[in-house]
Structures are given as structure tokens and as C-alpha cells.
Design an enzyme around this catalytic site. Structure first.
Site, PDB file in Angstrom:
ATOM      1  N   HIS A  42       0.781  -1.234   0.000  1.00  0.00           N
ATOM      2  CA  HIS A  42       0.000   0.000   0.000  1.00  0.00           C
ATOM      3  C   HIS A  42       0.812   1.284   0.000  1.00  0.00           C
ATOM      4  O   HIS A  42       0.218   2.366  -0.024  1.00  0.00           O
ATOM      5  CB  HIS A  42      -0.963   0.004   1.192  1.00  0.00           C
ATOM      6  CG  HIS A  42      -0.286  -0.073   2.535  1.00  0.00           C
ATOM      7  ND1 HIS A  42      -0.942   0.202   3.710  1.00  0.00           N
ATOM      8  CD2 HIS A  42       0.989  -0.394   2.902  1.00  0.00           C
ATOM      9  CE1 HIS A  42      -0.127   0.051   4.735  1.00  0.00           C
ATOM     10  NE2 HIS A  42       1.045  -0.319   4.268  1.00  0.00           N
ATOM     11  N   HIS A  43       2.133   1.225   0.053  1.00  0.00           N
ATOM     12  CA  HIS A  43       2.932   2.453   0.107  1.00  0.00           C
ATOM     13  C   HIS A  43       3.393   2.953  -1.263  1.00  0.00           C
ATOM     14  O   HIS A  43       3.779   4.126  -1.379  1.00  0.00           O
ATOM     15  CB  HIS A  43       4.175   2.256   0.980  1.00  0.00           C
ATOM     16  CG  HIS A  43       3.886   2.043   2.426  1.00  0.00           C
ATOM     17  ND1 HIS A  43       3.124   2.908   3.168  1.00  0.00           N
ATOM     18  CD2 HIS A  43       4.264   1.045   3.280  1.00  0.00           C
ATOM     19  CE1 HIS A  43       3.036   2.462   4.416  1.00  0.00           C
ATOM     20  NE2 HIS A  43       3.721   1.329   4.505  1.00  0.00           N
ATOM     21  N   ALA A  44       3.424   2.102  -2.273  1.00  0.00           N
ATOM     22  CA  ALA A  44       3.956   2.515  -3.568  1.00  0.00           C
ATOM     23  C   ALA A  44       3.162   3.682  -4.137  1.00  0.00           C
ATOM     24  O   ALA A  44       1.929   3.709  -4.082  1.00  0.00           O
ATOM     25  CB  ALA A  44       3.943   1.343  -4.543  1.00  0.00           C
TER      26      ALA A  44
END
Length: 394
Positions: free
Chosen positions: A131-133
Site C-alpha cells: 500500500h505504500h507505492a
């Protein structure tokens, strides 16, 4: 809709997302699937395994820039490659990085397509949840953002309201960024305070762009929050905003790193508390969107002690009856875990020995740090949904 059916998206090729000597070790996914298999979860009635194909560039560029995809392909070839968040301690490059990352996105796309088409009521991809990209940057161990790519696919298929709930210990910043200005996507994240933990975002006043006010909801919890406080915060906010949004599908990122044994963060949940969260999420999907629920994994760095047990509970909740927390881990699985991760403590059962209480939030308890966090979020977003931040019934 195929009532009561669950698609489990799995292929051993998903283990190729392997950054080497790194916290995000794919053994945690391998051991999860092995434990679920040993306990018979994957053989339950109505469970269907889907082998995914990698996402193509058309799907990936719904979220990521084409020149970033080119960089991801090029980085393993060039030992001096720099930029785009790649070739850093958090995001080292590895052979086949594009293909492995695209396969995880393809797995999450397969999950949402199964549920949206009605082929399954629920779907799980424990290898996903990266979920950080960002659109043009790797971040926080994440190269491509499979939840965002899959939600974009749902929108292309005609979805008008998708709720994304992220219970990873870290803020779901990449998914929030992808849809911050899109009123069709509600992003809700419960995480350790950004004052204390990466990525430093996820404050209550991050509530959505000018045309999407109220569609970003952030609950920033103080370090040390236990099952009791976490579940109180969850029930004080998440059901209310999700009900108000009236989604057609619930998408959840179920990172296991809020556990008290996780080495990278400072919340204090147990696997029993995590199991309670999964049960609550399934109940919410049943209530608001006819059971349509897609779940992914996410963070989780206690590779043997926590992640396989937490996500086995997730798979059980998604496929039928929750497992009894006192269920023993099978001897064959314990042997595999000890072999794959020598020196680690291998759990003998699926419980941490607690029964998490569910306490009702009341506005008069705002001296408690958790309840201060709850009130900050309710004050920021509840009025935007026509809800009363001071009324515990909302």
C-alpha cells in the site's frame, strides 16, 4: 452471486517478490498458506483457488506512470541505478522485480474481478497489500501498489463506491494518494501515529481533496495501543463512515504488523485482537455490501510468531467459520517453520491467550490518548458524512 463462496488467489510464483536479506521475507506468505492448508481451510466447501496472471501495463498504468514501469524493469539490469525510490535499503532491487510485482497486482485484480463479477462473495490475496507505492516511486518495501491498481480496475468495471479499510500499523498512504480526489473511493486507515512511525502521514485532518471531502479517514493511534483501545477506536469510527458511504464492495488491507511482537512498530495487538478485527470486517461487508469483501495481506515482520497465525485466521474468517483460537498448529507445519526459519519461536497454537474486550466509545473519555485520537478523527470527518461526532450512536 455465488453465495458463500470464497476465491483464494494463490500461486507459489507469488513468492518471487523477494528482496533478499530484508524484513519483507516471502517466507511469511509461504508459511501462512502452508498453515491454512494443514488446517484444512483451503479445502472447505465453496473455496476456489485462482492462479493469477501478472497485471499488464494497461492495468498498472491506471495508477503508475509509464516511465516508472520502465525504471522498474531497468533497475535490476543496472547496478548503479538510482532514483524512483529504488535501490535503497527499504526498496532494494532484485531480479525479475517488475514481473514479481506485476504478478502480485494481477493476484489482487483477480480477487476483485471474482467478487465484482459474482463468481465469489469474498476473495483473499495474502501476498498483496503493498500500500505504500506511489505513482512514480517505490516506498516502504512496495514497488507497485496492488490495492490501488485493483481498485482502479473496479472503477473501470463500473463500480461507483468502493470502501478501502487499512488496518496495517503503517498509514495506507499510497492508496490514499491515488484516490484522494476521487469521491468514488473511501479510504480508511487505522495506524500508529505518524509522529512516531513511517511514513509520517495519516493525520486526522487529511480528509480528501476539494471534490472528495470526507473520503479520506485517518485514525492515528498512540504507540502502545492494545487490543482494547484499538478495537474501541475501530468500532467508534469505521462502521459509521462505511455505512454512511454505502459502498458496493469492501476492500481491506490486513497487515499483521500492529501485533505486539512486530519488530518495526509499537502497537500492542494480539493475534486474538487481529482475529476480532477480521470478524468485524466480514460482518461489516455482510451488512453494507451483501458480503462483497476482498482482503489482502500487507506488512508483518514477525515471520513465524505472528503473520502465519494472523493470516490463517483471516483466511478462516473469509472462507467460513472462524477458527477456535486454541487450535493447535499441526506438527508438520511446526517442522516446516523450524526448518525455514531456524532459531525462531514456533507457536504451538493460534492464540496469544487473551479474549479481547469490545468497549463502547463514549465522548466523555477523551482524557485517554486513544479516545483523544478517536475524537480528533470524528471531529474531522463525521460532519462531512452527516454524522454527529459527539453522539456514540453515530
Amino acid at each position: 452471486m455465488a453465495d458463500g463462496t470464497t476465491a483464494v488467489i494463490w500461486d507459489e510464483a507469488l513468492l518471487a517478490y523477494d528482496m533478499g536479506d530484508h524484513a519483507l521475507n516471502p517466507v511469511r506468505v509461504e508459511l501462512t498458506m502452508a498453515l491454512a492448508r494443514e488446517l484444512g481451510i483451503l479445502d472447505r466447501p465453496g473455496v476456489r483457488t485462482i492462479v493469477p496472471a501478472p497485471a499488464d501495463d494497461e492495468a498498472l498504468t491506471r495508477v503508475h506512470r509509464p516511465d516508472y514501469l520502465d525504471a522498474v524493469r531497468m533497475a535490476p539490469i543496472d547496478p548503479f541505478f538510482r532514483g524512483w525510490g529504488l535501490n535503497t535499503p527499504d526498496n532494494p532491487v532484485f531480479d525479475g522485480m517488475h514481473e514479481a510485482s506485476a504478478r502480485i497486482c494481477g493476484a489482487t485484480i483477480a480477487a476483485v474481478e471474482a467478487v465484482w463479477s459474482g463468481a465469489a462473495t469474498r476473495a483473499v490475496n495474502v501476498s498483496g497489500g503493498l500500500h505504500h507505492a506511489m505513482a512514480a516511486r517505490a516506498s516502504g518495501f512496495c514497488v507497485y501498489n496492488d490495492p490501488a491498481v485493483a481498485i482502479a480496475r473496479l472503477l473501470d468495471l463500473g463500480a461507483e463506491r468502493i470502501a478501502y479499510v487499512d488496518i496495517d500499523v503503517h498509514h495506507g498512504d499510497g492508496v490514499q494518494a491515488a484516490f484522494y480526489d476521487d469521491p468514488r473511493v473511501l479510504t480508511v486507515s487505522l495506524h500508529e501515529s505518524p509522529l512516531a512511525l513511517f511514513p509520517g502521514t495519516g493525520f486526522p485532518d487529511e480528509t480528501g481533496g476539494p471534490q472528495a471531502e470526507g473520503t479520506a479517514v485517518n485514525i492515528a493511534l498512540p504507540p502502545g495501543t492494545t487490543d482494547t483501545g484499538w478495537l474501541r477506536a475501530f468500532h467508534a469510527i469505521v462502521p459509521s463512515v462505511v455505512r454512511a458511504f454505502e459502498p458496493q464492495l469492501l476492500f481491506t488491507q490486513c497487515g499483521a504488523d500492529a501485533h505486539r511482537l512486530d519488530p518495526l512498530a509499537d502497537l500492542r495487538l494480539t493475534v486474538d485482537g487481529q482475529r476480532a478485527a477480521y470478524i468485524a470486517l466480514r460482518a461489516l461487508a455482510d451488512e453494507v455490501c451483501d458480503g462483497r469483501w476482498v482482503a489482502t495481506g500487507g506488512g508483518g515482520y514477525a515471520l513465524v510468531e505472528v503473520v502465519p497465525r494472523a493470516w490463517t485466521h483471516l483466511l478462516a474468517v473469509a472462507t467460513g467459520e472462524p477458527l477456535d483460537p486454541t487450535t493447535a498448529t499441526p506438527p508438520a507445519w511446526r517442522k516446516l517453520a523450524a526448518t525455514r526459519c531456524p532459531g525462531r519461536t514456533v507457536p504451538a497454537d493460534l492464540t496469544d491467550g487473551v479474549t479481547p474486550p469490545v468497549e463502547r466509545w463514549e465522548p466523555g473519555t477523551a482524557n485517554d490518548p486513544v479516545d483523544k485520537a478517536v475524537m480528533a478523527t470524528r471531529m474531522a470527518v463525521f460532519p462531512l458524512h452527516g454524522l454527529d461526532p459527539h453522539d456514540p450512536r453515530d
